[in-house]
Design a protein around this motif. Structure first.
Motif, PDB file in Angstrom:
ATOM      1  N   ARG A 160       5.382  -4.175  -4.633  1.00 52.04           N
ATOM      2  CA  ARG A 160       4.052  -4.035  -5.210  1.00 52.04           C
ATOM      3  C   ARG A 160       4.138  -3.682  -6.688  1.00 52.04           C
ATOM      4  O   ARG A 160       5.193  -3.281  -7.192  1.00 52.04           O
ATOM      5  CB  ARG A 160       3.260  -2.979  -4.440  1.00 52.04           C
ATOM      6  N   SER A 161       3.025  -3.787  -7.369  1.00 54.22           N
ATOM      7  CA  SER A 161       3.002  -3.635  -8.821  1.00 54.22           C
ATOM      8  C   SER A 161       3.250  -2.206  -9.296  1.00 54.22           C
ATOM      9  O   SER A 161       3.509  -1.990 -10.474  1.00 54.22           O
ATOM     10  CB  SER A 161       1.662  -4.126  -9.378  1.00 54.22           C
ATOM     11  N   ASN A 162       3.181  -1.234  -8.394  1.00 57.27           N
ATOM     12  CA  ASN A 162       3.484   0.148  -8.782  1.00 57.27           C
ATOM     13  C   ASN A 162       4.870   0.583  -8.321  1.00 57.27           C
ATOM     14  O   ASN A 162       5.218   1.762  -8.375  1.00 57.27           O
ATOM     15  CB  ASN A 162       2.427   1.117  -8.251  1.00 57.27           C
ATOM     16  N   ASP A 163       5.692  -0.368  -7.869  1.00 59.86           N
ATOM     17  CA  ASP A 163       7.029  -0.047  -7.375  1.00 59.86           C
ATOM     18  C   ASP A 163       8.059   0.021  -8.511  1.00 59.86           C
ATOM     19  O   ASP A 163       7.927  -0.650  -9.543  1.00 59.86           O
ATOM     20  CB  ASP A 163       7.496  -1.091  -6.367  1.00 59.86           C
ATOM     21  N   ALA A 205      14.783   6.765  -3.376  1.00 64.44           N
ATOM     22  CA  ALA A 205      13.457   7.357  -3.218  1.00 64.44           C
ATOM     23  C   ALA A 205      13.551   8.844  -2.908  1.00 64.44           C
ATOM     24  O   ALA A 205      12.771   9.654  -3.427  1.00 64.44           O
ATOM     25  CB  ALA A 205      12.690   6.623  -2.116  1.00 64.44           C
ATOM     26  N   GLU A 206      14.515   9.212  -2.081  1.00 64.47           N
ATOM     27  CA  GLU A 206      14.716  10.623  -1.761  1.00 64.47           C
ATOM     28  C   GLU A 206      15.319  11.367  -2.940  1.00 64.47           C
ATOM     29  O   GLU A 206      14.950  12.515  -3.220  1.00 64.47           O
ATOM     30  CB  GLU A 206      15.616  10.757  -0.537  1.00 64.47           C
ATOM     31  N   LEU A 207      16.264  10.731  -3.621  1.00 65.83           N
ATOM     32  CA  LEU A 207      16.924  11.388  -4.748  1.00 65.83           C
ATOM     33  C   LEU A 207      15.909  11.778  -5.818  1.00 65.83           C
ATOM     34  O   LEU A 207      15.979  12.874  -6.384  1.00 65.83           O
ATOM     35  CB  LEU A 207      17.987  10.464  -5.343  1.00 65.83           C
ATOM     36  N   ARG A 250       8.119   7.975  -3.671  1.00 66.81           N
ATOM     37  CA  ARG A 250       7.949   6.971  -2.612  1.00 66.81           C
ATOM     38  C   ARG A 250       7.781   5.555  -3.154  1.00 66.81           C
ATOM     39  O   ARG A 250       7.835   4.590  -2.396  1.00 66.81           O
ATOM     40  CB  ARG A 250       6.752   7.334  -1.737  1.00 66.81           C
ATOM     41  N   HIS A 251       7.575   5.411  -4.448  1.00 67.85           N
ATOM     42  CA  HIS A 251       7.408   4.082  -5.031  1.00 67.85           C
ATOM     43  C   HIS A 251       8.741   3.418  -5.381  1.00 67.85           C
ATOM     44  O   HIS A 251       8.769   2.245  -5.759  1.00 67.85           O
ATOM     45  CB  HIS A 251       6.542   4.157  -6.283  1.00 67.85           C
ATOM     46  N   ILE A 252       9.835   4.161  -5.256  1.00 66.22           N
ATOM     47  CA  ILE A 252      11.153   3.590  -5.549  1.00 66.22           C
ATOM     48  C   ILE A 252      11.659   2.813  -4.338  1.00 66.22           C
ATOM     49  O   ILE A 252      11.601   3.292  -3.206  1.00 66.22           O
ATOM     50  CB  ILE A 252      12.157   4.694  -5.923  1.00 66.22           C
ATOM     51  N   PRO A 271      14.538  10.428 -17.337  1.00 69.35           N
ATOM     52  CA  PRO A 271      13.372  10.241 -18.220  1.00 69.35           C
ATOM     53  C   PRO A 271      12.753   8.847 -18.136  1.00 69.35           C
ATOM     54  O   PRO A 271      11.555   8.685 -18.364  1.00 69.35           O
ATOM     55  CB  PRO A 271      13.940  10.498 -19.620  1.00 69.35           C
ATOM     56  N   TYR A 272      13.571   7.854 -17.798  1.00 71.01           N
ATOM     57  CA  TYR A 272      13.095   6.474 -17.757  1.00 71.01           C
ATOM     58  C   TYR A 272      12.441   6.141 -16.417  1.00 71.01           C
ATOM     59  O   TYR A 272      11.523   5.319 -16.350  1.00 71.01           O
ATOM     60  CB  TYR A 272      14.246   5.519 -18.053  1.00 71.01           C
ATOM     61  N   VAL A 273      12.903   6.780 -15.355  1.00 70.51           N
ATOM     62  CA  VAL A 273      12.307   6.569 -14.042  1.00 70.51           C
ATOM     63  C   VAL A 273      10.914   7.165 -14.010  1.00 70.51           C
ATOM     64  O   VAL A 273       9.979   6.560 -13.476  1.00 70.51           O
ATOM     65  CB  VAL A 273      13.191   7.189 -12.934  1.00 70.51           C
TER      66      VAL A 273
END
Length: 215
Positions: free
Chosen positions: A37-40, A55-57, A61-63, A212-214
């Motif tokens: 999806r577009s927010n992933d 996603a856990e690290l 939840r969008h990762i 910082p980028y994530v």
């Protein structure tokens, strides 16, 4: 006896190759049906990416993890359609260590990364791209992956070319290599148990290098 040992070794290698192909096919098929999806935020790459629960690290939840153990840069190009169709918000790429171990030249890897960037810029222009450096290896303390350890100098050269490509195309280059390398130029032994793959602490260091980028 020698012939029997050689035959046994050949059968084991053949079995390992078939298992890898089966794993790759299963992962690719799964990724084809999972939504993007577009927010992933997509993590794309080989076994180094595959081996982490991103996603856990990051507690996000969008990762989504789209790594496949054993993947090569050219093979990766064959599985972009589903990702591009989903127009993800961000994509973090790391690829190349298996290419080098198989004898692929750094320039060829960089050309494949260029093609990936071109496709996203043409078909998913709002996806923010991040190209991560290939990680160091450690053949000084370990002996399991000789074909990878032998490419240590080529990893440095490939990273140099990837950084130059990113500068040319104005894509963000993330030097994760520098965060994980020790004073001898090896993957820090505290972060690995085989000189190639990462332990939990290694992934924590990787996380901090790109946090910082994530976000």
């Amino acid at each position: 006896m020698k012939r029997l040992l050689l035959l046994t070794a050949a059968l084991l290698l053949s079995g390992a190759a078939l298992a890898q192909k089966g794993y790759e096919r299963q992962r690719r098929d799964l990724f084809d049906v999972l939504p993007v999806r577009s927010n992933d935020i997509i993590f794309l790459g080989d076994g180094l990416t595959d081996g982490c629960e991103w996603a856990e690290l990051f507690d996000n939840r969008h990762i989504k993890n789209r790594g496949i153990r054993g993947d090569h840069s050219e093979w990766l190009l064959e599985r972009l359609d589903t990702l591009i169709a989903g127009h993800p918000k961000k994509l973090f790429l790391m690829i190349g260590t298996n290419d080098l171990a198989a004898g692929v030249a750094p320039a060829r890897i960089v050309e494949h990364v260029r093609r990936l960037i071109d496709r996203f810029r043409t078909e998913s222009r709002w996806t923010k791209l991040y190209v991560q450096s290939i990680l160091p290896v450690n053949g000084r303390s370990f002996d399991r992956y000789a074909e990878h350890y032998a490419r240590a100098a080529q990893i440095v050269e490939t990273n140099r070319q990837l950084a130059a490509l990113c500068e040319e195309l104005q894509v963000v280059y993330l030097d994760v290599y520098a965060a994980l390398v020790d004073s001898n130029g090896d993957l820090n032994a505290a972060y690995t148990d085989d000189g190639l793959h990462l332990l939990g602490e290694g992934y924590q260091v990787w996380k901090e290098a790109i946090r910082p980028y994530v976000k």
